[in-house]
Design a protein around this motif. Structure first.
Motif, PDB file in Angstrom:
ATOM      1  N   ASP A  50      40.608  65.313  57.897  1.00  0.00           N
ATOM      2  CA  ASP A  50      40.173  65.907  56.645  1.00  0.00           C
ATOM      3  C   ASP A  50      40.534  65.005  55.470  1.00  0.00           C
ATOM      4  OD1 ASP A  50      39.234  68.051  54.934  1.00  0.00           O
ATOM      5  OD2 ASP A  50      41.334  68.408  54.454  1.00  0.00           O
ATOM      6  N   PRO A  52      40.674  65.529  51.699  1.00  0.00           N
ATOM      7  CA  PRO A  52      40.577  66.593  50.694  1.00  0.00           C
ATOM      8  C   PRO A  52      39.710  66.219  49.503  1.00  0.00           C
ATOM      9  CG  PRO A  52      42.835  66.348  51.445  1.00  0.00           C
ATOM     10  CD  PRO A  52      42.063  65.206  52.029  1.00  0.00           C
ATOM     11  N   SER A  76      44.915  65.759  58.803  1.00  0.00           N
ATOM     12  CA  SER A  76      44.698  65.315  57.425  1.00  0.00           C
ATOM     13  C   SER A  76      44.975  63.824  57.319  1.00  0.00           C
ATOM     14  CB  SER A  76      45.626  66.086  56.480  1.00  0.00           C
ATOM     15  OG  SER A  76      45.730  65.448  55.214  1.00  0.00           O
ATOM     16  N   SER A 123      51.291  60.634  49.877  1.00  0.00           N
ATOM     17  CA  SER A 123      50.881  61.447  51.029  1.00  0.00           C
ATOM     18  C   SER A 123      52.041  62.295  51.539  1.00  0.00           C
ATOM     19  CB  SER A 123      50.350  60.553  52.152  1.00  0.00           C
ATOM     20  OG  SER A 123      49.089  60.007  51.816  1.00  0.00           O
TER      21      SER A 123
END
Length: 489
Positions: A50, A52, A76, A123
């Motif tokens: 993913d 975002p 992610s 992150s």
């Protein structure tokens, strides 16, 4: 910010990835909201995660994808903010927070690391929001003190983020006492104080025989031992990220269907073959350079590649093109995935020099298509359907290039509503850009039936989930998981 603990190894390939996945699953089963994290990874086995706020997806290491599955969460890009994808012996593509950042030679990359630390820490803070625990995986070893000044993967990260470290030693390779004691000896004091204990991995036999070894390590280091992990058989059922494992899979037990896979120099996403390896009647043989493709193979699969043209040239240099032509004349089946699909065509052209100085090379000519490399990279998880068997597929795309030609009139799949791939007139040769093709149980079962395997189609995803549960149970039994989770801060 979530509490965190980090696993670092005394060397590469000590089993950190599986241990982190197992601890993630153990924490999840305890009711914790847990996430995996690896600051920097090097692998051509990438997954789509993913991204975002943006359409499509971004690239992370396949290991962090697996660890996210162990946590029961959506992968992610922030789980692996820096991914290096080797393209040559001295250089790699650099992916930062899921997107291609550029290319760097090994020496130049050392100068780039301090700039990448900002992305790593960004992150890190994003990933910890809303979680109870983050389990971090190091890369290589903190004992590589020559790399310490610019390190972002091991102690460089741990000290900046204030994450306690558990050191992992691999007893299977020998010298585990020296490797742990030696790590303690050469680490600077600020790094040494980050280590809260160690564990021994891959032990075979009676673990009590190592009691004196634990006492010896304690004399040298004063570090507590969190436990001795036995050889985890279930780990073989999990997708592997490191291509070093392929040398251990070069041969296998004789089974009704032999599948030959040439070990390309820049092989990518070779876990595409894992569902086939899991089938009881299928023998997958990874063929190293210098060896011929076996004449008794019923199927040859050319996997993905990070450097299609270079690997295609080397393919010919190994004589595999002649072996493949012989296989085809015997009526054998051939499948190409992503870069392997591109190789099956008449020509691969790289007019922009994306892969290197060679801008065009002749393909293997088993499909009437041609490929032109283009700068825009496709990275996305894909909903797909097999047009051959009218069954659902799921997978992902990570590729450069556009493939066209007469054989594309016989597409293999429909991906997000568009035709993909190409097949020969007799259907025995086909290629596709869809990774994860064989992970679809119904598709795999029907395809294997065409090759004479009538009871294929195991529940592969369940097998992976069961393996994660089994590994978590073993870690709970053989490690002091209470102490490990309590050491997180």
């Amino acid at each position: 910010m979530a509490r965190a603990i980090m696993l670092q190894g005394t060397g590469s390939d000590v089993g950190k990835t599986v241990l982190v996945a197992g601890l993630c699953r153990a924490a999840k089963l305890r009711g914790m909201s847990v996430r995996p994290f690896k600051p920097q990874n090097m692998s051509n086995n990438a997954a789509v995660a993913d991204l975002p706020g943006e359409a499509g997806g971004g690239e992370i290491g396949r290991a962090q994808w697996l660890q996210a599955i162990a946590c029961g969460v959506t992968p992610s890009v922030h789980m692996n903010p820096v991914l290096l994808k080797p393209q040559s012996e001295i250089g790699s593509q650099v992916v930062v927070q899921g997107k291609v950042y550029g290319h760097a030679k090994a020496r130049d990359y050392q100068d780039l690391k301090p700039k990448l630390m900002d992305a790593v820490l960004d992150s890190w803070h994003r990933l910890g929001e809303g979680a109870d625990l983050v389990i971090v995986e190091g890369a290589g070893s903190p004992a590589e003190i020559n790399l310490r000044p610019r390190d972002i993967a091991n102690m460089g990260f741990a000290t900046r983020a204030d994450v306690p470290v558990v050191l992992v030693g691999d007893i299977d390779r020998g010298g585990v006492i020296a490797s742990i004691a030696g790590t303690h000896l050469i680490l600077p004091e600020d790094d040494r104080r980050m280590i809260v204990g160690y564990l021994i991995n891959k032990f075979r036999g009676d673990a009590s025989l190592f009691d004196d070894g634990i006492k010896a390590i304690e004399r040298f280091t004063r570090w507590p031992c969190f436990g001795v992990v036995p050889w985890l058989k279930a780990a073989a059922l999990l997708p592997s990220e490191d291509s070093v494992i392929l040398e251990r899979l070069a041969s296998g037990e004789k089974k009704p269907l032999k599948v030959a896979v040439p070990m390309l120099g820049r092989i990518a996403n070779f876990d595409d073959l894992d569902p086939l390896r899991a089938e009881p009647q299928v023998e997958v043989v990874f063929v190293p350079p210098g060896h011929r493709l076996p004449g008794d193979a019923g199927l040859v699969i050319i996997p993905g590649s990070k450097s299609t043209i270079a690997d295609l040239i080397a393919f010919r240099g190994n004589g595999w093109d002649r072996d493949l032509a012989d296989h085809r004349r015997r009526g054998g089946h051939v499948v190409g995935i992503c870069g392997g699909y591109q190789m099956l065509g008449r020509v691969v052209a790289d007019p922009y020099g994306i892969e290197g100085s060679v801008t065009e090379t002749e393909g293997l000519g088993l499909l009437d298509v041609e490929t032109v490399m283009e700068p825009e990279k496709t990275v996305r998880n894909s909903a797909a359907r097999s047009l051959r068997y009218d069954t659902e597929l799921s997978g992902y795309e990570i590729h450069l290039g556009r493939t066209t030609g007469p054989d594309c009139a016989r597409p293999v799949a429909e991906i997000n509503g568009k035709a993909d791939g190409a097949a020969s007139p007799d259907g025995k040769v086909f290629g596709t850009y869809l990774h994860g093709l064989f992970g679809a149980d119904t598709f795999r079962g029907r395809f294997l039936a065409e090759l004479g395997i009538q009871d294929g189609g195991i529940d592969y995803r369940k097998q992976v989930e069961d393996a994660l549960d089994d590994i978590a149970a073993h870690l709970e039994k053989h490690l002091d998981c209470d102490a490990i989770f309590s050491a997180a801060r």
